[in-house]
Design an enzyme around this catalytic site. Sequence first.
Site, PDB file in Angstrom:
ATOM      1  N   LYS B 106       0.836  -1.287  -0.031  1.00  0.00           N
ATOM      2  CA  LYS B 106       0.152   0.072  -0.179  1.00  0.00           C
ATOM      3  C   LYS B 106       0.875   1.321  -0.128  1.00  0.00           C
ATOM      4  CE  LYS B 106      -3.588   2.391   2.489  1.00  0.00           C
ATOM      5  NZ  LYS B 106      -3.896   2.819   3.757  1.00  0.00           N
ATOM      6  N   ALA B 193      -9.735   5.705   4.291  1.00  0.00           N
ATOM      7  CA  ALA B 193      -9.376   6.984   5.162  1.00  0.00           C
ATOM      8  C   ALA B 193     -10.820   7.927   5.346  1.00  0.00           C
ATOM      9  CB  ALA B 193      -8.318   8.067   4.622  1.00  0.00           C
ATOM     10  N   GLY B 194     -10.867   8.156   6.638  1.00  0.00           N
ATOM     11  CA  GLY B 194     -12.225   9.094   6.924  1.00  0.00           C
ATOM     12  C   GLY B 194     -13.539   8.416   7.220  1.00  0.00           C
TER      13      GLY B 194
END
Lengths: 376, 266
Positions: B106, B193-194
């Site tokens: 990643k 993310a988030g």
Amino acid sequence: MSSFLHQISNDDWHQTQQSFDDISEDQVVAALKKSQRGLELDLAEFQALISPVAAPYLEHMAQLSQQFTQQRFGHNMQMFVPLYLSNMCSNICTYCGFSMENKIRRTTLTMQQIEEEAIAIKAMGLDHILLVTGESERKVGMAYFEQALAVLTQYFSHISMEVQPLDTQDYARLNELGVESILVYQETYHRDKYAKYHLKGKKSDFDYRLATPDRVGQAGITKVGIGCLLGLEDWRTDAYYVAAQLQYLEQKYWQMRYSLSFPRLRPCEGGSEVNSPMTERELVQLICAYRLYNHQVELSLSTRESAVFRDNMLKLGVTTMSAGSKTQPGGYANDEKSLEQFSIDDNRTVAQVASMIKDKGYQVVWKDWQMGLNQH
Amino acid sequence: MMKSNDRQPQDCFMIADHKFGSRLFTGTGKFANSELMADALKASQSEMATMSLKRVDLHQKSDDILRPLMANAIKLLPNTSGAKNAKDAIFAAQLAREALATNWIKLEIHPDPKYLMPDPIETLMAAEALVNDGFIVLPYMHADPVLAKRLEDVGCHAVMPLGAPIGSNKGLVSQDFLKIIIEQANVPVIVDAGIGAPSHAAYAMELGADAVLVNTAMAVSPDPVAMARAFAMAVESGRMAYLAGLGQVNNHAIATSPLTSFLDGV
């Protein structure tokens, strides 16, 4: 962008100190309401939260501080240990055990002794170390650091340094050699009083010291840690300037990471002056206020504080802790108290502190860096 | 035709040559201890978890993070977090490949430690170099549709656009751009993310994302295991809704056709 030195020379210490008296409870409540919406506070709001009128709101601050810290850092506690390389010092600082005037035995570790210390520290499970020295340019300068780092990078993933302020090119060289972070505390931002505490030596140059984080940033070092020595002068005013300097640095060196420390004056050889005593309750207030002001900054709590205090603070905003610290050169392989810089309070072993951290529902982070990662 | 009452075997999806039954990927950071992490990952039914190379003790096979992943046969997705530029990231990827015996990476490059925003220029450069070096590259990126196509062009096997800043729990604040990325992509889109709540994950899946990656919302929850299960269910239901086909949303009822009814008499 003007330098921080320029910014604070326009700022009158006494005016800042007096402005704490004008802060109202309404300002504190407004700051907390903003924080509750998940927003970071500005400098004026931070000031309100460290003011005396904010004291009754401590529990509320602690809850928010815990929430923001856990969200950003998780249930993690980074662990490190200081490695004192030398207590040679050519400064006279009125509060420090290494001060040149103090009649203590001086020693600088040889490369073999450094390796013995490294092996002893590694055996405790630690992987992050902080190298500490007095300020003796001639004997403990760049040439010595180069040799020491060649030994230590073989043992540790992350190396920080708390040594005399250096020039930009020296920091660039340390970066190449594998140093990831530099700690440099201004002690006090009160220019006149600074001269009173730092009587002789290179450390007496207030401006050079104040611009040190800038030189670290220019050299491309990954992280810089700043702080003041709480208790020398009015702690609120000094803490305010630390926060102001952090803001300045973050805007200017946007790729750097930052950490804050909050050492309170401790007894040492030669005595110390505590002009502005800070209670533990006030220290909690300050730590929580720093967190509400900046959700990302690393907050480091050393063994200067008591075991009970540290055990309870680890959930309230702190992200990094030392443990099993020896503040005298050679102390890990051979514990001899007479050489120490100051006496620590939390004397537990690394294993005892690690076990306490786990009991509190946190994970001890031994390693959070890879040597060589940012050396390209 | 997909039946809507069950997850079908053919709903599995591929990244490179690897088949995944679960569309929920997880992180390994921020948990209180490794046992809790292992339990949460199990409850999430996730088949791949990312871990920071810098956090793993590469010399110690009994590492707290690696041990439970390996015991549960969860695919390792090492990440390059801590890298500030393409060179750092390539160094980290090569180290991870050597130490963990996987060519999956990643790719994360965030020079800004405050908001951890990914650097698009360095990410594209590193992605190309790593693909050429034989890596399966999954890049973390801003929700930038053009960048997603460029990363696909250089050979990335998936793209991982952000919903919001890492660890922010803000949900899909980038949703308009995620929709464009999903519409245009020829490789799997993993929203990363988030994602702060199961409803965010369900929404990402309803939009047509192939998978989501969740870490903070599970790890920091007072009950990470229950939260992991909730995410697993949300991802599955969001996917099911996407496959079933969501109805069109209208701001008002369209009962008659006042503008075109004249045609009836023509």
